[in-house]
Design a protein around this motif. Structure first.
Motif, PDB file in Angstrom:
ATOM      1  N   MET A  33       0.556  -1.357  -0.063  1.00 16.13           N
ATOM      2  CA  MET A  33      -0.488   0.263   0.031  1.00 16.13           C
ATOM      3  C   MET A  33       0.545   1.823   0.217  1.00 16.13           C
ATOM      4  SD  MET A  33      -3.117  -0.902  -0.158  1.00 16.13           S
ATOM      5  CE  MET A  33      -4.472   0.194   0.995  1.00 16.13           C
ATOM      6  N   SER A  34       2.031   1.304   0.463  1.00 15.60           N
ATOM      7  CA  SER A  34       2.729   2.055   0.831  1.00 15.60           C
ATOM      8  C   SER A  34       3.511   2.596  -0.624  1.00 15.60           C
ATOM      9  CB  SER A  34       3.870   1.772   1.868  1.00 15.60           C
ATOM     10  OG  SER A  34       3.418   2.024   3.081  1.00 15.60           O
ATOM     11  N   ALA A  35       3.626   2.057  -1.254  1.00 19.19           N
ATOM     12  CA  ALA A  35       4.892   1.608  -2.497  1.00 19.19           C
ATOM     13  C   ALA A  35       4.032   2.544  -3.880  1.00 19.19           C
ATOM     14  CB  ALA A  35       5.284   0.549  -2.787  1.00 19.19           C
ATOM     15  N   GLU A  42      -7.112   2.713   0.563  1.00 20.22           N
ATOM     16  CA  GLU A  42      -7.805   1.178  -0.416  1.00 20.22           C
ATOM     17  C   GLU A  42      -7.047   1.586  -1.641  1.00 20.22           C
ATOM     18  OE1 GLU A  42     -12.108   2.760  -0.738  1.00 20.22           O
ATOM     19  OE2 GLU A  42     -12.564   2.749   0.952  1.00 20.22           O
ATOM     20  N   CYS A  43      -7.319   0.598  -2.398  1.00 19.13           N
ATOM     21  CA  CYS A  43      -5.403   0.706  -3.140  1.00 19.13           C
ATOM     22  C   CYS A  43      -6.270  -0.413  -3.773  1.00 19.13           C
ATOM     23  CB  CYS A  43      -4.507   0.819  -2.714  1.00 19.13           C
ATOM     24  SG  CYS A  43      -2.724   0.553  -4.502  1.00 19.13           S
ATOM     25  N   SER A  44      -7.348  -0.197  -5.303  1.00 19.01           N
ATOM     26  CA  SER A  44      -7.450  -1.377  -5.921  1.00 19.01           C
ATOM     27  C   SER A  44      -5.906  -1.695  -7.176  1.00 19.01           C
ATOM     28  CB  SER A  44      -7.966  -0.654  -7.413  1.00 19.01           C
ATOM     29  OG  SER A  44      -9.453  -0.173  -7.125  1.00 19.01           O
ATOM     30  N   LEU A  45      -5.046  -0.984  -7.520  1.00 19.27           N
ATOM     31  CA  LEU A  45      -4.262  -1.882  -7.960  1.00 19.27           C
ATOM     32  C   LEU A  45      -3.023  -2.313  -7.310  1.00 19.27           C
ATOM     33  CD1 LEU A  45      -1.854  -1.719 -10.486  1.00 19.27           C
ATOM     34  CD2 LEU A  45      -0.587   0.621  -8.898  1.00 19.27           C
ATOM     35  N   ALA A  46      -3.045  -2.351  -5.947  1.00 24.74           N
ATOM     36  CA  ALA A  46      -2.844  -3.831  -4.957  1.00 24.74           C
ATOM     37  C   ALA A  46      -3.548  -5.165  -5.201  1.00 24.74           C
ATOM     38  CB  ALA A  46      -2.391  -2.689  -3.320  1.00 24.74           C
ATOM     39  N   SER A  98      15.296  -1.514   0.833  1.00 29.63           N
ATOM     40  CA  SER A  98      14.798  -0.770   0.924  1.00 29.63           C
ATOM     41  C   SER A  98      13.347  -0.839   0.111  1.00 29.63           C
ATOM     42  CB  SER A  98      15.448   0.611  -0.771  1.00 29.63           C
ATOM     43  OG  SER A  98      14.183   1.649  -0.854  1.00 29.63           O
ATOM     44  N   ARG A  99      12.069  -0.626   0.693  1.00 26.78           N
ATOM     45  CA  ARG A  99      10.745   0.162   0.260  1.00 26.78           C
ATOM     46  C   ARG A  99       9.890   0.780  -0.444  1.00 26.78           C
ATOM     47  NH1 ARG A  99      12.775  -1.509   4.451  1.00 26.78           N
ATOM     48  NH2 ARG A  99      12.214  -0.346   5.468  1.00 26.78           N
ATOM     49  N   GLU A 100      10.993   1.508  -0.745  1.00 30.57           N
ATOM     50  CA  GLU A 100      10.709   2.245  -1.938  1.00 30.57           C
ATOM     51  C   GLU A 100       9.854   1.609  -3.512  1.00 30.57           C
ATOM     52  OE1 GLU A 100      13.531   4.882  -2.568  1.00 30.57           O
ATOM     53  OE2 GLU A 100      14.202   5.596  -0.810  1.00 30.57           O
ATOM     54  N   THR A 101       8.793   2.699  -4.032  1.00 24.49           N
ATOM     55  CA  THR A 101       8.588   2.146  -5.116  1.00 24.49           C
ATOM     56  C   THR A 101       9.308   1.264  -6.419  1.00 24.49           C
ATOM     57  OG1 THR A 101       6.886   4.073  -4.843  1.00 24.49           O
ATOM     58  CG2 THR A 101       6.562   2.615  -6.744  1.00 24.49           C
ATOM     59  N   LYS A 102      10.026   2.072  -6.198  1.00 27.50           N
ATOM     60  CA  LYS A 102      10.882   1.013  -7.836  1.00 27.50           C
ATOM     61  C   LYS A 102      11.493  -0.073  -7.568  1.00 27.50           C
ATOM     62  CE  LYS A 102      15.281   3.811  -6.567  1.00 27.50           C
ATOM     63  NZ  LYS A 102      15.978   4.979  -7.443  1.00 27.50           N
ATOM     64  N   ALA A 106      10.789  -3.868  -8.548  1.00 29.71           N
ATOM     65  CA  ALA A 106      12.155  -4.696  -8.267  1.00 29.71           C
ATOM     66  C   ALA A 106      11.578  -6.358  -7.737  1.00 29.71           C
ATOM     67  CB  ALA A 106      13.276  -4.242  -8.421  1.00 29.71           C
ATOM     68  N   TYR A 107      10.886  -6.063  -6.626  1.00 26.88           N
ATOM     69  CA  TYR A 107      10.593  -7.214  -5.611  1.00 26.88           C
ATOM     70  C   TYR A 107       9.300  -8.457  -5.771  1.00 26.88           C
ATOM     71  CZ  TYR A 107       8.086 -10.015  -1.425  1.00 26.88           C
ATOM     72  OH  TYR A 107       6.792 -10.377  -0.914  1.00 26.88           O
ATOM     73  N   PHE A 108       8.445  -7.436  -6.279  1.00 28.00           N
ATOM     74  CA  PHE A 108       7.131  -8.166  -6.984  1.00 28.00           C
ATOM     75  C   PHE A 108       7.861  -9.215  -8.010  1.00 28.00           C
ATOM     76  CE2 PHE A 108       3.872  -8.610 -10.562  1.00 28.00           C
ATOM     77  CZ  PHE A 108       3.069  -9.098  -9.423  1.00 28.00           C
ATOM     78  N   VAL A 109       8.244  -8.472  -8.967  1.00 24.84           N
ATOM     79  CA  VAL A 109       8.942  -9.626 -10.063  1.00 24.84           C
ATOM     80  C   VAL A 109      10.223 -10.613  -9.871  1.00 24.84           C
ATOM     81  CG1 VAL A 109      10.112  -9.349 -12.407  1.00 24.84           C
ATOM     82  CG2 VAL A 109       8.300  -7.300 -11.659  1.00 24.84           C
ATOM     83  N   LEU A 110      10.257 -10.568  -8.607  1.00 27.69           N
ATOM     84  CA  LEU A 110      11.575 -11.750  -8.883  1.00 27.69           C
ATOM     85  C   LEU A 110      10.709 -12.049  -7.259  1.00 27.69           C
ATOM     86  CD1 LEU A 110      14.756  -9.662  -8.220  1.00 27.69           C
ATOM     87  CD2 LEU A 110      14.344 -11.434  -9.805  1.00 27.69           C
TER      88      LEU A 110
END
Length: 354
Positions: A33-35, A42-46, A98-102, A106-110
């Motif tokens: 949610m933070s990223a 609320e975040c539909s994208l997540a 780091s938990r920044e968006t970028k 990277a975490y999401f893909v890996l």
């Protein structure tokens, strides 16, 4: 009993790996949610990304788990366990840094790639290792101990996440996952069920029986047969009516459970502003209730009610659980529904036994 003692290193490695994996679950919702939607509840994208990830992982697991399992027959359980356990470290290290968006992307893909390799593979390879090293009469006890180790890993990992910060959670999880791989590589003995020549007669003919070209052809065919075809899966379903029915039930139940797991934490955050602490509390209650049910309640009820009735009870209670979650009108409702965990856990063992 001596064989069970010999599995201690496997159980320790699985415990450490499980703790690292479960430790990040309560925290990942807040991180996501933070990223993706900073400052919002609320975040539909997540939810969309989580659903997409689960679909990709599920598809990859269907292809890769049988392949890795068959490769482990030839190259060894320990060697193949190393691949998914090592792959799981990299995503944790990224969020530990780091938990920044970028970094999250990277975490999401890996994480998606690592889960495709290890989501079901590690548990299957651990079960295969137990089966390799324990005689038939003692396997039930060994499988039960492995299940208990995984339950303990869930409880311990969630308990650690409950009392440390989000940043420290990923650092500790990354460190524990590294320790799990190192421990497994150092102490766990290799297990290759097809190591003896009699287990591979098709590849062990003499030069007078099989020429070089035929040998190469057989070897290539052997490699390609490691990947199950659609026809193989259909043939397997047709081989047993009971197996096919159990597979259909398991598919739709897992589909529903997958949808619930993907969206539930985001729903609770949007509806009641839950955070890592509340998520960990809920998971602890569910984990303890599920463990007690498998160890105490199910062995008592199975001889009396039978597996079909237990399966029906588990499916009905699972539906009721989801229905109450959808109508949750107060923050205490999700805590109250955790009592359903005593019965929902009946579904998986009953389907597997069928």
């Amino acid at each position: 009993m001596e064989k069970l003692r010999g599995l201690g290193h496997l159980f320790a490695a699985v415990l450490l790996y499980g703790m690292a994996s479960f430790m990040v679950v309560p925290a990942i919702t807040d991180v996501t949610m933070s990223a993706l939607c900073p400052g919002k509840d609320e975040c539909s994208l997540a939810i969309y990304l989580s659903g997409l990830q689960q679909a990709i992982v599920g598809f990859g697991t269907v292809i890769l788990t049988p392949l890795i399992g068959n490769l482990s027959d030839e190259y060894g359980r320990k060697a193949l366990l190393t691949i998914p356990m090592t792959a799981s470290i990299i995503p944790l290290v990224i969020l530990a840094y780091s938990r920044e968006t970028k970094f999250f992307y990277a975490y999401f893909v890996l994480r998606t790639l690592a889960a495709m390799v290890g989501e079901g593979t590690i548990n299957c390879l651990a079960l295969a290792y137990v089966a390799d090293n324990v005689p038939g009469m003692e396997r039930v006890s060994a499988f039960g101990i492995l299940s208990g180790v995984l339950s303990a890993a869930f409880v311990f990992g969630t308990l650690v996440a409950r009392f440390i910060s989000t940043a420290l959670t990923f650092q500790v999880a990354a460190a524990v996952s590294m320790v799990a791989v190192v421990y497994m590589r150092i102490f766990l003995k290799e297990s290759i069920p097809l190591a003896d020549e009699s287990a591979q007669p098709i590849l062990k003919g003499s030069e007078t029986d099989v020429d070089q070209n035929d040998s190469n052809s057989v070897e290539k065919t052997h490699v390609f047969k490691k990947i199950p075809s659609i026809g193989d899966l259909i043939s397997l379903l047709r081989s047993s009516k009971i197996f096919a029915q159990a597979a259909v039930v398991a598919f739709f139940n897992n589909l529903a459970e997958g949808g619930l797991q993907t969206s539930l934490l985001y729903f609770l955050k949007a509806r009641f502003h839950f955070n890592k602490t509340q998520f960990a509390d809920l998971m602890l209650i569910v984990g303890v209730a599920g463990t007690l049910s498998q160890l105490v309640l199910m062995p008592l009820l199975a001889p009396v009610l039978g597996e079909k009735r237990l399966l029906s009870i588990g499916l009905f209670v699972g539906f009721s659980n989801m229905f109450l979650y959808s109508l949750a009108w107060a923050a205490w409702v999700p805590y109250a529904t955790t009592v359903f965990s005593l019965f929902v856990v009946f579904v998986s063992p009953c389907c597997l036994n069928e």
